[in-house]
Design a protein around this motif. Sequence first.
Motif, PDB file in Angstrom:
ATOM      1  N   LYS A 173       0.857  -1.172   0.000  1.00  0.00           N
ATOM      2  CA  LYS A 173       0.000   0.000   0.000  1.00  0.00           C
ATOM      3  C   LYS A 173       0.895   1.224   0.000  1.00  0.00           C
ATOM      4  CE  LYS A 173      -3.960   2.131   2.312  1.00  0.00           C
ATOM      5  NZ  LYS A 173      -4.930   2.041   3.424  1.00  0.00           N
ATOM      6  N   SER A 174       0.880   1.968  -1.096  1.00  0.00           N
ATOM      7  CA  SER A 174       1.761   3.118  -1.244  1.00  0.00           C
ATOM      8  C   SER A 174       1.295   4.276  -0.378  1.00  0.00           C
ATOM      9  CB  SER A 174       1.819   3.560  -2.709  1.00  0.00           C
ATOM     10  OG  SER A 174       0.561   4.100  -3.102  1.00  0.00           O
ATOM     11  N   THR A 175       2.144   5.287  -0.286  1.00  0.00           N
ATOM     12  CA  THR A 175       1.798   6.462   0.519  1.00  0.00           C
ATOM     13  C   THR A 175       0.582   7.180  -0.060  1.00  0.00           C
ATOM     14  OG1 THR A 175       3.446   7.722  -0.769  1.00  0.00           O
ATOM     15  CG2 THR A 175       4.137   6.851   1.372  1.00  0.00           C
ATOM     16  N   GLY A 176       0.325   6.957  -1.349  1.00  0.00           N
ATOM     17  CA  GLY A 176      -0.859   7.571  -1.950  1.00  0.00           C
ATOM     18  C   GLY A 176      -2.125   6.788  -1.722  1.00  0.00           C
ATOM     19  N   GLY A 177      -1.983   5.613  -1.066  1.00  0.00           N
ATOM     20  CA  GLY A 177      -3.156   4.801  -0.762  1.00  0.00           C
ATOM     21  C   GLY A 177      -3.450   3.722  -1.770  1.00  0.00           C
ATOM     22  N   SER A 178      -2.679   3.657  -2.850  1.00  0.00           N
ATOM     23  CA  SER A 178      -2.915   2.642  -3.876  1.00  0.00           C
ATOM     24  C   SER A 178      -2.324   1.300  -3.450  1.00  0.00           C
ATOM     25  CB  SER A 178      -2.281   3.078  -5.203  1.00  0.00           C
ATOM     26  OG  SER A 178      -2.815   4.315  -5.634  1.00  0.00           O
ATOM     27  N   ILE A 179      -2.995   0.224  -3.801  1.00  0.00           N
ATOM     28  CA  ILE A 179      -2.496  -1.123  -3.560  1.00  0.00           C
ATOM     29  C   ILE A 179      -1.800  -1.587  -4.837  1.00  0.00           C
ATOM     30  CG2 ILE A 179      -3.068  -3.476  -2.898  1.00  0.00           C
ATOM     31  CD1 ILE A 179      -3.597  -1.440  -0.717  1.00  0.00           C
ATOM     32  N   ILE A 180      -0.489  -1.829  -4.750  1.00  0.00           N
ATOM     33  CA  ILE A 180       0.295  -2.187  -5.923  1.00  0.00           C
ATOM     34  C   ILE A 180       1.091  -3.450  -5.645  1.00  0.00           C
ATOM     35  CG2 ILE A 180       0.474   0.200  -6.707  1.00  0.00           C
ATOM     36  CD1 ILE A 180       3.264   0.307  -5.496  1.00  0.00           C
ATOM     37  N   PHE A 224       4.156  -5.609  -4.807  1.00  0.00           N
ATOM     38  CA  PHE A 224       5.302  -5.276  -3.979  1.00  0.00           C
ATOM     39  C   PHE A 224       6.589  -5.308  -4.799  1.00  0.00           C
ATOM     40  CE2 PHE A 224       8.986  -6.564  -1.542  1.00  0.00           C
ATOM     41  CZ  PHE A 224       8.979  -5.672  -0.490  1.00  0.00           C
ATOM     42  N   SER A 225       7.439  -4.302  -4.591  1.00  0.00           N
ATOM     43  CA  SER A 225       8.788  -4.298  -5.142  1.00  0.00           C
ATOM     44  C   SER A 225       9.665  -3.461  -4.228  1.00  0.00           C
ATOM     45  CB  SER A 225       8.807  -3.723  -6.562  1.00  0.00           C
ATOM     46  OG  SER A 225       8.550  -2.334  -6.547  1.00  0.00           O
ATOM     47  N   VAL A 226      10.929  -3.782  -4.201  1.00  0.00           N
ATOM     48  CA  VAL A 226      11.860  -3.015  -3.366  1.00  0.00           C
ATOM     49  C   VAL A 226      11.867  -1.556  -3.805  1.00  0.00           C
ATOM     50  CG1 VAL A 226      14.278  -2.737  -2.697  1.00  0.00           C
ATOM     51  CG2 VAL A 226      13.287  -5.030  -2.867  1.00  0.00           C
ATOM     52  N   GLY A 227      11.811  -1.339  -5.124  1.00  0.00           N
ATOM     53  CA  GLY A 227      11.811   0.030  -5.637  1.00  0.00           C
ATOM     54  C   GLY A 227      10.618   0.835  -5.155  1.00  0.00           C
ATOM     55  N   ALA A 228       9.447   0.193  -5.134  1.00  0.00           N
ATOM     56  CA  ALA A 228       8.239   0.898  -4.690  1.00  0.00           C
ATOM     57  C   ALA A 228       8.334   1.264  -3.213  1.00  0.00           C
ATOM     58  CB  ALA A 228       7.016   0.024  -4.941  1.00  0.00           C
ATOM     59  N   VAL A 229       8.857   0.334  -2.407  1.00  0.00           N
ATOM     60  CA  VAL A 229       9.000   0.612  -0.971  1.00  0.00           C
ATOM     61  C   VAL A 229      10.019   1.725  -0.749  1.00  0.00           C
ATOM     62  CG1 VAL A 229       9.690  -0.365   1.250  1.00  0.00           C
ATOM     63  CG2 VAL A 229       8.363  -1.742  -0.358  1.00  0.00           C
ATOM     64  N   TRP A 230      11.124   1.677  -1.503  1.00  0.00           N
ATOM     65  CA  TRP A 230      12.162   2.707  -1.360  1.00  0.00           C
ATOM     66  C   TRP A 230      11.616   4.085  -1.718  1.00  0.00           C
ATOM     67  CZ3 TRP A 230      16.494   4.373   0.580  1.00  0.00           C
ATOM     68  CH2 TRP A 230      17.167   5.432  -0.016  1.00  0.00           C
ATOM     69  N   ASN A 231      10.850   4.168  -2.814  1.00  0.00           N
ATOM     70  CA  ASN A 231      10.287   5.453  -3.212  1.00  0.00           C
ATOM     71  C   ASN A 231       9.345   6.011  -2.160  1.00  0.00           C
ATOM     72  OD1 ASN A 231      11.605   5.684  -5.683  1.00  0.00           O
ATOM     73  ND2 ASN A 231      10.037   4.500  -6.765  1.00  0.00           N
ATOM     74  N   ASP A 232       8.611   5.130  -1.464  1.00  0.00           N
ATOM     75  CA  ASP A 232       7.702   5.585  -0.417  1.00  0.00           C
ATOM     76  C   ASP A 232       8.450   6.028   0.843  1.00  0.00           C
ATOM     77  OD1 ASP A 232       5.350   5.388  -1.790  1.00  0.00           O
ATOM     78  OD2 ASP A 232       4.867   3.376  -1.081  1.00  0.00           O
ATOM     79  N   MET A 233       9.557   5.351   1.137  1.00  0.00           N
ATOM     80  CA  MET A 233      10.297   5.652   2.367  1.00  0.00           C
ATOM     81  C   MET A 233      11.287   6.789   2.177  1.00  0.00           C
ATOM     82  SD  MET A 233      11.023   1.771   3.742  1.00  0.00           S
ATOM     83  CE  MET A 233      11.802   2.374   5.238  1.00  0.00           C
ATOM     84  N   TYR A 234      11.726   6.996   0.932  1.00  0.00           N
ATOM     85  CA  TYR A 234      12.737   8.008   0.660  1.00  0.00           C
ATOM     86  C   TYR A 234      12.158   9.396   0.858  1.00  0.00           C
ATOM     87  CZ  TYR A 234      16.311  10.648  -1.864  1.00  0.00           C
ATOM     88  OH  TYR A 234      17.282  11.548  -2.214  1.00  0.00           O
ATOM     89  N   MET A 235      12.940  10.264   1.509  1.00  0.00           N
ATOM     90  CA  MET A 235      12.494  11.636   1.738  1.00  0.00           C
ATOM     91  C   MET A 235      12.787  12.469   0.489  1.00  0.00           C
ATOM     92  SD  MET A 235      13.709  12.312   5.663  1.00  0.00           S
ATOM     93  CE  MET A 235      13.075  13.987   5.592  1.00  0.00           C
ATOM     94  N   HIS A 236      11.761  12.775  -0.269  1.00  0.00           N
ATOM     95  CA  HIS A 236      11.937  13.538  -1.494  1.00  0.00           C
ATOM     96  C   HIS A 236      12.030  15.028  -1.172  1.00  0.00           C
ATOM     97  CE1 HIS A 236      11.158  10.122  -4.169  1.00  0.00           C
ATOM     98  NE2 HIS A 236      10.253   9.747  -3.277  1.00  0.00           N
ATOM     99  N   SER A 237      12.985  15.678  -1.800  1.00  0.00           N
ATOM    100  CA  SER A 237      13.137  17.125  -1.623  1.00  0.00           C
ATOM    101  C   SER A 237      13.737  17.693  -2.897  1.00  0.00           C
ATOM    102  CB  SER A 237      14.044  17.435  -0.422  1.00  0.00           C
ATOM    103  OG  SER A 237      15.321  16.838  -0.592  1.00  0.00           O
TER     104      SER A 237
END
Length: 264
Positions: free
Chosen positions: A48-55, A57-70
Motif C-alpha cells: 500500500k503506497s503512501t498515496g493509498g494505492s495497492i500495488i 510489492f517491489s523493493v523500488g516501490a518501498v524505497w520510493n515511499d520511504m525516501y524523503m523527497h526534496s
Amino acid sequence: MQLNLKVSDIVVDGLWLWPPEIWCKYGYVLQQYMPCLTADRCDKVRWKSTGGSIIDFSVGAVWNDMYMHSELVPWSKLVWFSQGVPRHAFVLWLAIKEKLRTMDRLAYWNMVDDSICVLCHDGIESHNHLFVDCMYTMEVWRCLEGFSGVYGKIQVLKGTPNSWSELVLWLSSSPINNSIWSIIHRLLLAIVIYFIWQERNNRLHSDNCRSVEQLSKQICELIKMKLMGLNVKSNENVKRAAVVWGLGFENGEFTCNSNFNDQN
C-alpha cells in the motif's frame, strides 16, 4: 516454523490457524487485522503506497515511499560526481552546509575558550573565514590560481557578508558537465577544502603543520594522480589541461611526463 508456508496452509475451514511462533510474537497485531481471503487466487505480496494505492510489492516501490523527497540543491553536482573522491566530497558537503565543527560553533557550545583561527591567528574561525578570508587559505588559492582561476573570483567576493556562500553559489552556477575543466574545478575545490580542514585539525590536535607551498604541492600531486586515472576524449580542452598541469596525453589518457617530479 516452515519457511515455505502459503497463506492457504494456515487457513482451515475459513479460520486462521497461525503457527505458535507467529502468534506469540504478533498475536496483538493479528487480533486487530485479519486479512481477507479470495478463493481460487494465488498468494501475492502487495504494497500500500503512501498515496493509498495497492500495488505489486517491489523493493523500488518501498524505497520510493520511504525516501524523503526534496528539491535538488543547486550545488549537488558540485559535490557529488563520479570522478570525485568520496571523503573529499563528504567534507565539502559538510562545509557547504556549514556543519563542520569550526571554532565559532564550538565557542557557541561553550566547548572552547579561544576561537581564533589556528592557521592565520587572525580572526574568529568560521566557515567563511576558514575557506575564504583566512590568509593561509588565500595563499593556497593563490598558488593554485594558474591551474584553476578560482582565486581571482574569491578576490572579487572577498569582504562580502556571505563570501563563502557566494563562492559556492558562483561555482554552482558555472557550467557543470563532463568537460575536463568542469571536472578539474570540482576536484580542486573538494581537495582544497578537504586539505584546509585537515591542516586545521593537524595544527589543533598535534604539532604537525605544513607551509602553504607544501600543502599546495600535495594538492597538485593529488590532482595529477587523479587526472591520470581518467579516460577522456582527445580535444583541445583536454590537451590544454595536460599542458597546464604538466602532464602528457596519449591514447585517451593523461600520462606522467619525464619532469613530473621536478614540477612538483
